[in-house]
Scaffold this motif. Structure first.
Motif, mmCIF file in Angstrom:
data_model
loop_
_atom_site.group_PDB
_atom_site.id
_atom_site.type_symbol
_atom_site.label_atom_id
_atom_site.label_comp_id
_atom_site.label_asym_id
_atom_site.label_seq_id
_atom_site.Cartn_x
_atom_site.Cartn_y
_atom_site.Cartn_z
ATOM 1 N N GLN A 1 -11.588 8.691 -11.771
ATOM 2 C CA GLN A 1 -12.658 8.309 -10.848
ATOM 3 C C GLN A 1 -12.392 9.003 -9.519
ATOM 4 O O GLN A 1 -11.278 8.947 -9.001
ATOM 5 C CB GLN A 1 -12.686 6.790 -10.656
ATOM 6 C CG GLN A 1 -13.093 6.041 -11.925
ATOM 7 C CD GLN A 1 -12.948 4.548 -11.772
ATOM 8 O OE1 GLN A 1 -11.842 4.026 -11.828
ATOM 9 N NE2 GLN A 1 -14.046 3.855 -11.577
ATOM 10 N N ALA B 1 -8.266 1.682 -10.842
ATOM 11 C CA ALA B 1 -9.499 1.210 -10.213
ATOM 12 C C ALA B 1 -9.318 0.710 -8.776
ATOM 13 O O ALA B 1 -10.155 1.005 -7.927
ATOM 14 C CB ALA B 1 -10.154 0.143 -11.087
ATOM 15 N N PRO B 2 -8.249 -0.036 -8.460
ATOM 16 C CA PRO B 2 -8.122 -0.500 -7.071
ATOM 17 C C PRO B 2 -8.018 0.673 -6.096
ATOM 18 O O PRO B 2 -8.644 0.664 -5.032
ATOM 19 C CB PRO B 2 -6.818 -1.301 -7.072
ATOM 20 C CG PRO B 2 -6.580 -1.673 -8.486
ATOM 21 C CD PRO B 2 -7.176 -0.580 -9.318
ATOM 22 N N TYR C 1 -9.181 3.588 -6.500
ATOM 23 C CA TYR C 1 -10.503 4.210 -6.425
ATOM 24 C C TYR C 1 -11.442 3.394 -5.533
ATOM 25 O O TYR C 1 -12.060 3.928 -4.608
ATOM 26 C CB TYR C 1 -11.089 4.357 -7.835
ATOM 27 C CG TYR C 1 -12.568 4.674 -7.826
ATOM 28 C CD1 TYR C 1 -13.024 5.911 -7.390
ATOM 29 C CD2 TYR C 1 -13.502 3.722 -8.229
ATOM 30 C CE1 TYR C 1 -14.382 6.198 -7.356
ATOM 31 C CE2 TYR C 1 -14.850 3.999 -8.197
ATOM 32 C CZ TYR C 1 -15.292 5.238 -7.761
ATOM 33 O OH TYR C 1 -16.626 5.511 -7.730
ATOM 34 N N MET C 2 -11.534 2.107 -5.793
ATOM 35 C CA MET C 2 -12.496 1.289 -5.050
ATOM 36 C C MET C 2 -12.136 1.181 -3.566
ATOM 37 O O MET C 2 -12.994 1.314 -2.704
ATOM 38 C CB MET C 2 -12.620 -0.107 -5.678
ATOM 39 C CG MET C 2 -13.312 -0.125 -7.021
ATOM 40 S SD MET C 2 -14.992 0.576 -7.018
ATOM 41 C CE MET C 2 -16.012 -0.883 -6.821
ATOM 42 N N ILE C 3 -10.860 0.944 -3.281
ATOM 43 C CA ILE C 3 -10.453 0.871 -1.866
ATOM 44 C C ILE C 3 -10.553 2.250 -1.225
ATOM 45 O O ILE C 3 -10.987 2.395 -0.082
ATOM 46 C CB ILE C 3 -9.007 0.336 -1.741
ATOM 47 C CG1 ILE C 3 -8.936 -1.107 -2.232
ATOM 48 C CG2 ILE C 3 -8.496 0.458 -0.309
ATOM 49 C CD1 ILE C 3 -9.476 -2.140 -1.285
#
Ligand SMILES: Cc1cc2nc3c(=O)[nH]c(=O)nc-3n(C[C@H](O)[C@H](O)[C@H](O)COP(=O)(O)OP(=O)(O)OC[C@H]3O[C@@H](n4cnc5c(N)ncnc54)[C@H](O)[C@@H]3O)c2cc1C
Ligand code: FES
Lengths: 109, 402
Positions: free
Chosen positions: B329, B370-371, B373-375
């Protein structure tokens, strides 16, 4: 014939949509296929956008397969997450979920 | 009488525009013209689960079949728009039909770049852009076949991963010295090269393809002066924006239809969105993006502008790629001069590379993370200064860094 099961989506406004979702399809796809508003699903189910959140009541939640690490972490960043939140693209329709009731959040962004 | 809107191109951006126009309160008639046989569908699964055979065709479509009729959108498929007559405000279709418009959205996407070396026209040489392309490839995409993948970008590598999984003998030819060189950091390139090798894929870097040959169909590839046998060739060497209609209509185009941050072209009646455009990005210079995010967000902004409300398009670009069990991502746009900060250990197949510029996160590349990526995406959007040492320290939870 593909087996289909019932899913009831309830919009934030309270409006209900009872739809049939084919076995193996995701709950997100069920909503999109039946024009249920309130699920954006920007990434089309790749677990990459967290815009397909739904709320699942605890008795139904118990029947759902547990969240993958990926779903868990993506969900962390969706708006208004509660202990009832799931990403609807990550849950596949099965006989056990026939009749499931899903509430939709006010917004996915 | 209410205004009418015509959309050329029935893809990701066109479809989003229909949805957004209705959401924003546009009540007039909408006509969407597409040259493919299908209503709008998502392309990302084409080189992933759809090629693998684990994702059925009906699931590709972005909307239910009755969506367009229900939403007052006349969908014309299998039809090419041939010309835009701006003075008369008419779109001319290839079958001679003329569609008058008050407002026009160009959402024509991009087409694959073709090879033009000797033998490039031989049967057995495939490209991957449409459902029809995958269906053509599927017929020959069988265990044991030797496939030569030309181009080590996202699409080539996703096909390579699916091929390896399905038991094909895969060789990737890439002219540059690393994989996905245009899109990702050298760290990521090296990691993915290892993963592909582990899966049995042969990687030929710095090896440009020179010719194809065979008796009635492709049987060999010549690259870097050597000849390799191949049953199938898949070419993934990038795309070219579909801007001819706009060029002929005299709209500004520079490798993409030029639009502003409200998706407006130089003609006050014409907007454009998606892969076909070049727009001024959030960092202030003209960029061309090829991703679902841009198709969706730019179409949303176009729809807003078309109903007379203007909101500056400044969303952070994001992208993903699935290869094997690795989810890549990416958010933001990296530059070669960025300072790179690694978080996590690639050996665990779960890590991220942050691209720092002026002490802020300009982009993040996350693999099964994912963390991060999202942060990371949030940090890119906010443009707040960050502490590189903390970013690199996995004992500090990512959530506390946002
Ligand atoms: C195999 C593949 C995998 C991908 N994977 C990813 C991914 O993982 N993540 C990601 O973010 N992005 C991915 N992408 C990119 C993404 O699909 C595109 O960015 C997106 O589809 C762009 O949307 P669009 O509406 O601009 O163009 P398109 O979806 O391509 O739609 C444009 C449509 O307009 C039609 N058209 C063109 N000219 C005319 C004309 N004159 N008349 C009528 N119709 C016309 C075209 O045929 C096409 O159907 C992938 C693309 C491909 C091909
Ligand atoms: S549709 Fe994108 S995460 Fe579910």
């Amino acid at each position: 014939m593909v087996q289909k099961y019932r899913v009831i989506f309830i919009e934030d406004s309270g409006k209900e949509h009872a739809v049939e979702v084919a076995e193996g399809w995701s709950l997100m796809e069920g909503a999109v296929k039946h024009l249920v508003p309130g699920i954006d699903a920007d990434c089309g189910g790749a677990c990459a956008c967290a815009t397909c959140q739904v709320y699942v009541a605890p008795d139904w939640m118990a029947k759902l397969p547990p969240k993958s690490d990926m779903e868990e972490t993506m969900l962390d960043f969706a708006p208004d997450v509660t202990s009832e939140s799931r990403l609807s693209c990550q849950v596949r329709m099965t006989a056990a979920l026939d009749g499931i009731i899903l509430k939709l959040p006010k917004s996915q962004h | 009488m209410s205004e009418s809107i015509v959309i050329i191109g029935a893809g990701q951006a066109g479809c989003q525009a229909v949805e957004s126009l209705r959401k924003e309160g546009f009540t007039g008639p909408i006509t969407m013209v597409g040259d493919e046989a299908y209503p709008p569908y998502q392309r990302p699964p084409l080189s992933k689960a759809y090629l693998l055979g684990t994702f059925e065709r009906p699931r590709l479509f972005l909307k239910a079949d009755n969506y367009y009729a229900e939403n007052g959108c006349a969908l014309i498929v299998n039809t090419t728009a041939k010309a835009i007559h701006r003075a008369e405000r008419i779109v001319e279709l290839q079958d001679g039909r003329k569609l008058p418009y008050d407002k026009l959205l160009l959402a024509t996407g991009a087409r694959v770049r073709k090879l033009n070396c000797p033998g490039a026209g031989l049967p057995g040489i495939h490209y991957l852009k449409t459902i029809a392309d995958v269906d053509g490839l599927q017929a020959v995409f069988q265990p044991g076949k030797r496939i030569a993948v030309v181009g080590g970008g996202y699409i080539g590598l996703e096909v390579a991963a699916v091929g390896a999984k399905r038991g094909l003998d895969v060789t990737v030819f890439e002219a540059m010295d690393r994989l996905m060189a245009r899109a990702v950091s050298p760290q990521l390139s090296a990691f993915y090269a290892d993963e592909h090798k582990k899966a049995g894929v042969k990687l030929m870097l710095q090896t440009g393809v020179e010719a194809f040959g065979g008796d009635g169909k492709v049987e060999w590839v010549r690259a870097g002066g050597l000849t390799y046998d191949a049953d199938i060739v898949l070419v993934g060497i990038g795309v070219i924006p579909c801007e001819e209609l706009a060029v002929h209509a005299g709209l500004g185009c520079e490798d993409g239809i030029v639009v502003d941050q409200n998706a407006r072209t130089g003609d006050p009646h014409i907007w454009a969105a998606g892969d076909c455009t070049r727009h001024v990005g959030r960092e202030g210079h003209a960029i061309r993006l090829e991703c679902v995010q841009n198709a969706i967000d730019q179409a949303k902004h176009a729809a807003l502008a078309m109903v007379g409300r203007h909101k500056t398009y400044s969303e952070v670009p994001w992208f993903w790629s699935d290869q094997y069990d690795l989810k890549l991502q990416i958010a933001g746009l990296a530059r070669p001069t960025d300072t790179l900060v690694l978080r996590g250990d690639p050996a665990n197949r779960k890590f991220a590379v942050f691209h720092l510029r002026d002490g802020k996160v300009a982009a993040v590349e996350a693999v099964n993370a994912a963390p991060e990526y999202m942060i990371g995406k949030k940090l890119v959007a906010e443009g707040k200064p960050v502490d590189a040492a903390k970013l690199a320290d996995t004992s500090i939870p990512m959530k506390t860094l946002g």
